[in-house]
Scaffold this active site. Structure first.
Site, short mmCIF file in Angstrom:
data_model
loop_
_atom_site.label_atom_id
_atom_site.label_comp_id
_atom_site.label_asym_id
_atom_site.label_seq_id
_atom_site.Cartn_x
_atom_site.Cartn_y
_atom_site.Cartn_z
N GLU A 65 48.74 39.96 33.50
CA GLU A 65 49.02 39.40 32.62
C GLU A 65 48.21 39.31 30.88
O GLU A 65 47.30 40.52 30.97
CB GLU A 65 48.21 37.55 33.71
CG GLU A 65 48.99 37.28 34.50
CD GLU A 65 47.83 36.05 35.20
OE1 GLU A 65 48.59 35.38 35.92
OE2 GLU A 65 46.76 36.59 35.31
N ASP A 236 45.57 30.11 41.30
CA ASP A 236 45.66 30.69 39.43
C ASP A 236 47.71 31.33 39.52
O ASP A 236 47.39 32.01 38.83
CB ASP A 236 44.93 31.67 39.21
CG ASP A 236 44.43 32.35 39.65
OD1 ASP A 236 45.34 33.00 41.00
OD2 ASP A 236 43.70 33.22 39.30
P1 NAD Z 1 37.87 38.65 45.72
O1 NAD Z 1 38.47 39.57 46.65
O2 NAD Z 1 37.13 39.38 45.36
O3 NAD Z 1 37.30 37.72 46.35
C1 NAD Z 1 38.57 36.08 47.73
C2 NAD Z 1 37.54 36.25 49.33
O4 NAD Z 1 38.27 35.39 48.93
C3 NAD Z 1 37.40 38.09 49.85
O5 NAD Z 1 35.83 37.64 50.33
C4 NAD Z 1 38.01 37.03 51.18
O6 NAD Z 1 38.27 37.57 52.29
C5 NAD Z 1 38.07 35.58 50.61
N1 NAD Z 1 39.01 34.83 51.67
C6 NAD Z 1 40.72 34.64 51.39
N2 NAD Z 1 40.81 34.12 52.10
C7 NAD Z 1 40.15 33.14 52.68
C8 NAD Z 1 40.31 31.44 53.01
N3 NAD Z 1 41.29 31.07 53.65
N4 NAD Z 1 38.93 31.05 53.51
C9 NAD Z 1 37.84 31.80 52.82
N5 NAD Z 1 38.42 32.47 52.27
C10 NAD Z 1 38.88 33.12 52.04
O7 NAD Z 1 38.39 38.23 44.69
P2 NAD Z 1 37.65 37.53 42.78
O8 NAD Z 1 37.54 38.43 42.17
O9 NAD Z 1 36.26 37.11 43.60
O10 NAD Z 1 38.75 35.97 42.57
C11 NAD Z 1 38.82 34.79 43.83
C12 NAD Z 1 39.65 34.27 43.29
O11 NAD Z 1 39.71 34.09 42.38
C13 NAD Z 1 41.33 35.04 42.99
O12 NAD Z 1 42.34 34.45 43.46
C14 NAD Z 1 41.23 35.34 41.13
O13 NAD Z 1 42.75 35.39 41.14
C15 NAD Z 1 40.59 34.19 41.42
N6 NAD Z 1 40.17 33.97 40.04
C16 NAD Z 1 40.51 32.66 38.82
C17 NAD Z 1 40.47 32.75 37.40
C18 NAD Z 1 40.29 31.62 36.70
O14 NAD Z 1 39.67 31.31 35.90
N7 NAD Z 1 40.20 30.17 37.25
C19 NAD Z 1 39.32 33.80 37.25
C20 NAD Z 1 39.53 34.63 37.90
C21 NAD Z 1 40.03 35.56 39.28
#
Ligand code: NAD
Length: 345
Positions: A65, A236
């Site tokens: 993005e 997101d």
């Molecule tokens: P990451 O991959 O490091 O961590 C995600 C975690 O979620 C992993 O440890 C995984 O095991 C866990 N997980 C997956 N499915 C699960 C479930 N059903 N129940 C419990 N845990 C579960 O990712 P990250 O960098 O920490 O990002 C997390 C999320 O936040 C992503 O989806 C990313 O796109 C989103 N994000 C959003 C914003 C925003 O501004 N809203 C900004 C950054 C990241």
């Protein structure tokens, strides 16, 4: 040679190494508190910003993005990806870099890593919204999804909202163990839980921050009691949500920028005209936040360009007078501006 080596032709560049030094010199919690205030100040100037939903390029495994905005004085953009499969390959789910430029000349004034900065700004924004919407006196937060963003989220809520205890849950116990260790070192009371249901017990704030490219249901209707604040971070992208539609329908929903959130947020499950409140209006005191104790407030976070703009400007100001940047030679600067070709000879 037809070069002029003026400092104006160099762009300050903040590498990952220098971002770490900068954050540590300020302190991670102070950094996120100050950034929360900077984001709030920019949200209060909402109408000055050029706004557009981010430009997304989707594939079967993730998204790339571009997130641009300008306040008429400065222009900023972020490049960011989201690839939930990446951690299995030893890569980050989210990586980013960003640029800040002067509108007057169009010249870049900062190029910086934004992988760490995205985690810091996402957490700062979450905590800022929590300051407006969470039940007063909240002390306990459930943190579901204990990946890269999770410690930042917990520490921002500690710094900005006074959260003392976090209840962690992840489908991968190794992620919870990592998060618990980091947070205990940072002075947070940690309770590691075996299920999402257990994690939300007694929590006034529920943060979901999972990564899965599907319509997931981390929170079902029967799990969520009245009176909580939900900070939903991981839904997101189109086709990527975390919370059951029934929970949304019981909540008062707050968003950053509706044209982007309706496509990307958990509210993609709801009709296009479903009522939501824009956070800038709450911050300006023009719309109500939490109105009663039994209300469920829901921040459908997707991440908006203005937050990155605030973060870029914050970093630009903070590196002034420090060694936490390099001068990047990325602008051609011939003595005669029209003799660009002459630089080749
Ligand atoms: P990451 O991959 O490091 O961590 C995600 C975690 O979620 C992993 O440890 C995984 O095991 C866990 N997980 C997956 N499915 C699960 C479930 N059903 N129940 C419990 N845990 C579960 O990712 P990250 O960098 O920490 O990002 C997390 C999320 O936040 C992503 O989806 C990313 O796109 C989103 N994000 C959003 C914003 C925003 O501004 N809203 C900004 C950054 C990241």
């Amino acid at each position: 040679m037809d070069f002029k080596f003026s400092p104006l032709a160099y762009v300050p560049f903040v590498s990952v190494e220098n971002m770490i030094k900068l954050v540590n010199s300020i302190g991670v919690e102070v950094f996120m508190s100050e950034l929360a205030d900077a984001i709030e100040a920019d949200f209060k100037r909402w109408e000055l910003f050029d706004k557009t939903p981010r430009v997304a390029s989707h594939s079967d495994v993730g998204v790339i993005e571009l997130m641009p905005t300008s306040d008429g004085d400065m222009y900023g953009f972020k490049y960011v990806n989201g690839h939930p499969k990446n951690t299995k390959e030893g890569l980050q789910t989210v990586t980013a870099f960003g640029l800040l430029a002067e509108v007057d000349s169009g010249y870049p004034k900062l190029l910086t890593e934004m992988t760490l900065l995205t985690a810091l700004r996402t957490a700062a924004m979450s905590a800022l919204v929590g300051r407006h919407l969470a039940p007063k006196g909240s002390k306990t937060m459930a943190m579901i999804g204990n990946g890269a963003q999770s410690e930042f989220q917990c520490l921002a809520f500690k710094a900005v909202c006074g959260i003392e205890t976090v209840r962690l849950y992840d489908i991968d116990p190794a992620a919870t163990a990592k998060c618990a260790e980091n947070l205990e070192k940072a002075g947070v009371n940690v309770v590691s839980c075996k299920t999402a249901e257990e994690a939300i017990e007694g929590a006034q704030i529920i943060t979901t921050c999972t990564a899965d490219k599907q319509y997931a249901t981390i929170l079902t209707d029967n799990m969520v009691g009245d009176g909580v604040h939900i900070n939903a971070i991981g839904g997101d992208c189109p086709g990527k949500t975390e919370v059951a539609e029934a929970v949304l329908r019981r909540s008062e929903i707050f968003v950053e920028y509706p044209p982007q959130t309706r496509v990307e947020g958990d509210i993609q499950q709801l009709p296009e005209d479903y009522p939501v409140t824009e956070l800038w209006r709450v911050m300006r005191g023009e719309a109500e936040g939490r109105t009663h104790a039994r209300q469920i407030t829901f921040f459908d976070s997707v991440g908006f360009a203005v937050e990155d703009f605030s973060a870029l400007k914050y970093v630009r100001a903070k590196i002034e007078g420090t060694d936490f940047f390099e001068h990047l030679d990325m602008l051609a600067d011939p003595k005669d501006p029209r003799n660009l070709y002459g630089m080749l000879s």
